[in-house]
Design an enzyme around this catalytic site. Sequence first.
Site, PDB file in Angstrom:
ATOM      1  N   ARG A  13       0.838  -1.214   0.000  1.00 23.10           N
ATOM      2  CA  ARG A  13       0.000   0.000   0.000  1.00 23.10           C
ATOM      3  C   ARG A  13       0.863   1.251   0.000  1.00 23.10           C
ATOM      4  O   ARG A  13       0.478   2.282  -0.546  1.00 23.10           O
ATOM      5  CB  ARG A  13      -0.968  -0.006   1.179  1.00 23.10           C
ATOM      6  CG  ARG A  13      -0.292  -0.034   2.524  1.00 23.10           C
ATOM      7  CD  ARG A  13      -1.290   0.062   3.662  1.00 23.10           C
ATOM      8  NE  ARG A  13      -0.647  -0.253   4.924  1.00 23.10           N
ATOM      9  CZ  ARG A  13      -1.097   0.154   6.099  1.00 23.10           C
ATOM     10  NH1 ARG A  13      -2.188   0.875   6.193  1.00 23.10           N
ATOM     11  NH2 ARG A  13      -0.463  -0.175   7.199  1.00 23.10           N
ATOM     12  N   SER A  72      -4.918   4.893   5.768  1.00 21.69           N
ATOM     13  CA  SER A  72      -4.690   3.480   5.454  1.00 21.69           C
ATOM     14  C   SER A  72      -4.206   3.292   4.023  1.00 21.69           C
ATOM     15  O   SER A  72      -3.497   2.343   3.726  1.00 21.69           O
ATOM     16  CB  SER A  72      -5.993   2.686   5.640  1.00 21.69           C
ATOM     17  OG  SER A  72      -6.465   2.824   6.951  1.00 21.69           O
ATOM     18  N   GLU A  88     -19.031   4.327   0.132  1.00 20.02           N
ATOM     19  CA  GLU A  88     -18.250   3.790  -0.980  1.00 20.02           C
ATOM     20  C   GLU A  88     -19.034   3.762  -2.294  1.00 20.02           C
ATOM     21  O   GLU A  88     -18.474   4.003  -3.366  1.00 20.02           O
ATOM     22  CB  GLU A  88     -17.747   2.385  -0.643  1.00 20.02           C
ATOM     23  CG  GLU A  88     -16.752   2.331   0.516  1.00 20.02           C
ATOM     24  CD  GLU A  88     -17.408   2.330   1.893  1.00 20.02           C
ATOM     25  OE1 GLU A  88     -18.657   2.268   1.963  1.00 20.02           O
ATOM     26  OE2 GLU A  88     -16.688   2.390   2.902  1.00 20.02           O
ATOM     27  N   PHE A 133     -14.460  -3.259   0.595  1.00 25.55           N
ATOM     28  CA  PHE A 133     -15.451  -2.209   0.324  1.00 25.55           C
ATOM     29  C   PHE A 133     -15.313  -1.663  -1.098  1.00 25.55           C
ATOM     30  O   PHE A 133     -16.214  -1.002  -1.604  1.00 25.55           O
ATOM     31  CB  PHE A 133     -15.308  -1.083   1.352  1.00 25.55           C
ATOM     32  CG  PHE A 133     -15.237  -1.584   2.763  1.00 25.55           C
ATOM     33  CD1 PHE A 133     -16.127  -2.558   3.200  1.00 25.55           C
ATOM     34  CD2 PHE A 133     -14.272  -1.132   3.648  1.00 25.55           C
ATOM     35  CE1 PHE A 133     -16.059  -3.050   4.493  1.00 25.55           C
ATOM     36  CE2 PHE A 133     -14.198  -1.625   4.938  1.00 25.55           C
ATOM     37  CZ  PHE A 133     -15.092  -2.582   5.368  1.00 25.55           C
ATOM     38  N   HIS A 155      -5.449  -3.724   1.806  1.00 20.25           N
ATOM     39  CA  HIS A 155      -5.883  -4.646   2.854  1.00 20.25           C
ATOM     40  C   HIS A 155      -6.598  -5.871   2.285  1.00 20.25           C
ATOM     41  O   HIS A 155      -7.540  -6.398   2.878  1.00 20.25           O
ATOM     42  CB  HIS A 155      -6.789  -3.935   3.862  1.00 20.25           C
ATOM     43  CG  HIS A 155      -6.063  -2.899   4.682  1.00 20.25           C
ATOM     44  ND1 HIS A 155      -5.278  -1.920   4.114  1.00 20.25           N
ATOM     45  CD2 HIS A 155      -6.014  -2.682   6.020  1.00 20.25           C
ATOM     46  CE1 HIS A 155      -4.773  -1.157   5.064  1.00 20.25           C
ATOM     47  NE2 HIS A 155      -5.191  -1.591   6.233  1.00 20.25           N
ATOM     48  N   ASP A 183      -7.806  -8.247  11.895  1.00 14.87           N
ATOM     49  CA  ASP A 183      -9.122  -7.633  11.674  1.00 14.87           C
ATOM     50  C   ASP A 183     -10.184  -8.678  11.326  1.00 14.87           C
ATOM     51  O   ASP A 183     -11.373  -8.432  11.457  1.00 14.87           O
ATOM     52  CB  ASP A 183      -9.064  -6.578  10.564  1.00 14.87           C
ATOM     53  CG  ASP A 183      -8.592  -5.235  11.097  1.00 14.87           C
ATOM     54  OD1 ASP A 183      -8.380  -5.135  12.327  1.00 14.87           O
ATOM     55  OD2 ASP A 183      -8.436  -4.304  10.302  1.00 14.87           O
ATOM     56  N   ARG A 197      -1.570  -4.863   3.213  1.00 14.53           N
ATOM     57  CA  ARG A 197      -1.168  -4.154   4.409  1.00 14.53           C
ATOM     58  C   ARG A 197       0.190  -4.561   4.983  1.00 14.53           C
ATOM     59  O   ARG A 197       0.902  -3.716   5.524  1.00 14.53           O
ATOM     60  CB  ARG A 197      -2.255  -4.378   5.456  1.00 14.53           C
ATOM     61  CG  ARG A 197      -2.027  -3.661   6.753  1.00 14.53           C
ATOM     62  CD  ARG A 197      -2.924  -4.314   7.814  1.00 14.53           C
ATOM     63  NE  ARG A 197      -3.311  -3.404   8.861  1.00 14.53           N
ATOM     64  CZ  ARG A 197      -4.030  -3.787   9.909  1.00 14.53           C
ATOM     65  NH1 ARG A 197      -4.455  -5.033  10.005  1.00 14.53           N
ATOM     66  NH2 ARG A 197      -4.335  -2.942  10.860  1.00 14.53           N
TER      67      ARG A 197
END
Lengths: 267, 319
Positions: B13, B40, B61, B86, B112, B120, B170
């Site tokens: 990322r 992020s 989104e 998302f 991610h 998560d 990530r």
Amino acid sequence: MVTEAIDTKTLCGQLRLKVLDLYNQAHAGHIGCSLSCIDIIAASLILRKREQDTFILSKGHAAAALYASLHHLGELTDADLASYYLNGTTLPAHPAPNKHKGIPFATGSLGHGLPIGTGIAKANKLTGENGRVFVLMSDGETNEGTTWEAAHFAMQNQLDNLIILIDKNGLQGFGYTQDVLGDTADPAKWKAIGFDVVEADGHDVQSLTSAIDEVSGRPNGVPKVVVAHTIKGKGVSYMEDRLEWHYLPMTPDQYAQAVDDVTSRYF
Amino acid sequence: MKKYTFTEKKDTRSGFGAGILELGRTNPDVVAMTADLAGSLKLEGFIKEFPERYVQCGIAEANMIGVAAGLTIGGKIPFATTFANFATGRVYDQIRQSVCYSNKNVKICASHAGLTLGEDGATHQILEDLGMMKMLPNMTVINPCDFNQTKAATIAIAEHEGPVYLRFGRPVVPIFTPADQKFEIGKAVILNEGPDVSIFATGHLVWEAIQAGEKLAEEGIEADIINIHTIKPLDEEAILASVKKTGCAVSAEEHMLNGGLGDSVAQVLARNYPAPLEMIGVHDTFGESGTPAQLMEKYGLTADRIVEAVKKAMQRKAA
């Protein structure tokens, strides 16, 4: 370019006849939806849209009303209309993208036109263009959550070049909006978010163009909504405020009566 | 086996963040969008230098994708960013209608992705995104393997006219591809050449494939190791050339087997040159909480599992 001088009643009658002709030719439904919003399209797309402006029909199931209006403007030919609904056409039941200049996006899956129109309005702000964006939605369509995502985005980004036109006929796919999910297009909701809201008679072109001119005359950093009060199936007596004309196609006899109704009322 | 080394680990990322910052400096049409995940997605540098070309969409989104489609009118190049979950599943109809069917120049950039999101958990560990995106007509799907390649891919997609899905992650992973690489969409990168087996890997699994190649070399097995950074359009030519030479293959990805790279490779082989194919990926299950390393081990996405798959593929070839 059509001017104010045109007899708008005649224009709206002509557009209705073209809409009925298309649905008759295709033996297709969504007639009531097109007759409900045809005067709004006449006022915005035909009478008020300038070259730099954009018009998005978010309630894409009323495509026949859009096609009749683009035909009136000379953007669609008789041959284009003759292919409506047929295999190989550029004019399907719901608008297909990039086939004609006036239809840059696919619409008809509800709740897409407003985010798109909001993006175009944002692009115009970024580039300093003065184009306005008209997005025509149905009141039932405002059930979709993207409506409210886009509304807050438009407020936050001060998109006063965005003019949402709501065809508020009180009926949606399978019932009265009040009975389905409540009145999600209530002007009070838009006012609460902060929109510049004007209400209009959705079948009075003068009322609609005045509303558009009024909100366009307020470059106050606030996006606009014209809530147009309409009647589903307007212009054909047996279709008015009748749910079934969301979907039904006409029989030959019904088509003849519809043409008679429009002819006697508009000419 | 060709030697690959690294001196630094970074997250892919951050490669995206570096790429979009460079794009900001070189391409005035590039617009960065996010659904309240600027940190992020490593957009801080872009936002600082180009605040006027940064579009905050809030936690909304679906609207972000629609706004991105609208922004393309007039020539802007929107990079819409959020977590992979998302950016795809949540907004599939928006991508389908407003971006892909309408064929608009939108870049969907998703971080991610996959199990390496870690603790998560399954709600956020999307393993279906490549499949959903590759099924869409007009969509280009890219899954780079390290910081440098992600940066290069980010820069390259701005030059490509049309919808793109760019997937990254990530965790920090070894940087082993060149900093000055030119990223060619749809062109597989051959990392090692060998006669025994073809290993097609994508994303974080490319480094695992290299590790597997080293272990195999110790046993006298030399593998073609090919980095398939572009899932669609797939470099069928490179895949077929390799398998025609080796006669068997292994695919490796941090994704569901259904719809992923292995599934695409299987189609190419079945249609053109049937050969044994072993597939490393997730078998029709959701993820769970855990460290990235724990999860990659548990779900079999490691160099050791690739080695086992290679041996199985080679046995099948010999049978």
